[in-house]
Design an enzyme around this catalytic site. Sequence first.
Site, short mmCIF file in Angstrom:
data_model
loop_
_atom_site.label_atom_id
_atom_site.label_comp_id
_atom_site.label_asym_id
_atom_site.label_seq_id
_atom_site.Cartn_x
_atom_site.Cartn_y
_atom_site.Cartn_z
N ASN A 1 -1.94 6.95 -2.23
CA ASN A 1 -3.18 6.73 -1.48
C ASN A 1 -3.96 5.56 -2.07
OD1 ASN A 1 -5.02 7.22 0.57
ND2 ASN A 1 -6.21 8.68 -0.63
N ASN A 2 -3.24 4.57 -2.55
CA ASN A 2 -3.86 3.44 -3.23
C ASN A 2 -2.97 2.22 -3.05
OD1 ASN A 2 -5.72 2.03 -4.69
ND2 ASN A 2 -5.14 2.87 -6.68
N HIS B 1 0.86 -1.19 0.00
CA HIS B 1 0.00 0.00 0.00
C HIS B 1 0.89 1.23 0.00
CE1 HIS B 1 -3.63 2.41 0.86
NE2 HIS B 1 -2.80 3.16 1.58
N CYS B 2 0.80 2.04 -1.05
CA CYS B 2 1.64 3.22 -1.20
C CYS B 2 0.87 4.44 -0.71
CB CYS B 2 2.05 3.41 -2.66
SG CYS B 2 3.16 4.81 -2.93
N ARG B 3 1.43 5.15 0.26
CA ARG B 3 0.77 6.33 0.80
C ARG B 3 0.87 7.53 -0.14
NH1 ARG B 3 0.37 5.05 6.34
NH2 ARG B 3 1.64 3.22 6.85
#
Length: 508
Positions: free
Chosen positions: A192-193, A187-189
């Site tokens: 945001n996805n 999960h990449c901040r």
Amino acid sequence: MTRRRHGWQRPLHPLQIVGAVIYSVLVAAFYVFLGFFLGNRIAVIALLSVFSSVAVSVIVLFVRCTAIDPTDKTSAKKKRKDKSKGVLMKLRVKVVLSQVVVRFFRRLERKILRNFLRRTYLDPWKSSVQLEPLLPFPLVMKDDDSVTPDPKEEDDISYCSLCDLEVKRSSKHCRTCNRCVEGFDHHCRWLNNCVGKKNYTTFILLMVFVLLMLIIEGGTALAVFVRCFVDKKGMEMELKRRLYVEFPQWALATISIILVLFTAYGSAAMGQLFLFHVVLIRKGMRTYDYILAMKEENQFTEVDPFDELDSSSDESSDFDSPERLRPTFISKFMCRKANENQQRLSIKIEGDEQSPSSTLINKKPGFHVSINPWKLITLSSEKALQAAEKAKERLRKTKPVSGTEENSLKPLPLETKFGLLLDPDNNNTVLQPSTTAAVKLQVSPGRFSSPRRRFSGSSSSTVPSPKQKYRTNFDLKLTEVSRELESYISRQVLCSVIKQDGSEASPR
């Protein structure tokens, strides 16, 4: 918590906004302070063209990677397939009947011609033209799942108790997005996805173009910084001609050196992250597998070395909540932690409870998983995948029995057919770990919810007496056959407790 479909769904993550601001500042700084001050017209045109194309590619890939929905839609596809199968079968029946009638008359015509006209070229065994087969073509199509089902597709299906849906085995549940992601990587901040199978290629291309953009801007800033000291007169004249104001050279040199340092740091971080994913691709692994492998290695460091994972013990441990990736100093630029005090990943496979052994591991000083491509290069892919599989197997063994799992059980076949389940809104249930209370439902006595979870009692008593309590020895981790047996025993107990008039009786 609602399920997120994409990264643009509110609320936006702060790092997502920070990334957009940094991109805007870098692009504006390049066109205002760097791109037009190289001193060579051809170099300026070429550099502006390349940088513009790269910058546009970055924003397009960023929007696309954030907007892609990586959710596993296996269950939705099955439902759509079941609905469309009836319509397709109706259309196919019409086509089959028409072809059968046409071929019947053709064969009848050929038989008449062979018997009365004696044309040898009409005989099928003497003709070079291959006649059509007896069976209609739509009945022997290889791609029809109803004729030749693919067993591999069924074997690849798993079940997520949190989503209460059928998903693929490669899918993982993300707690931040509250959904199962097909081919979950991380999960990449900044996006945001979640990054999964559907947007992983876009994510790799985004890293490539961001790295190119940082390298181009850093090189241009370094060239402008050098020119501020080598060609002072030419730079002063060009500043007046381009900016229409008296802009000091020392300010331009300061801006240039700041951009050089910033882009150098960003390029190093992005290069490290890109190299990490390249090695992952070469080894056939995912970031999630790497995390589990590192946790497995750390857990058995004092028992068995990583080279002897085959003989590792099956000690119970919880891998439901792997720790957040704690990046190195360089890799903090991408996918870094939002809160340094938290030590849990934003992913959750199943359950919320942690075993005591996992609590000790998570509290172990110095235990963290870092994005280290150099360590990944020396890591054997076979042993890493084996360690990840052991961690997943341990996760399945140590997931909690009560709570989430009990409420997320799928209905039994008989309940599905006869509609025994009741609306959960009308259910007043008192559940205890070892005993289950008999409580009156606010509905008619003839309808009950699942007998595995609740019973109906009298309306006179809201607090159950000790006689109304009974032991529940049902193991929810039994096989499907045991689940059917459990349902049968529960219904027998239910029939002995409930009378025909809806009054309560003591269990026998």
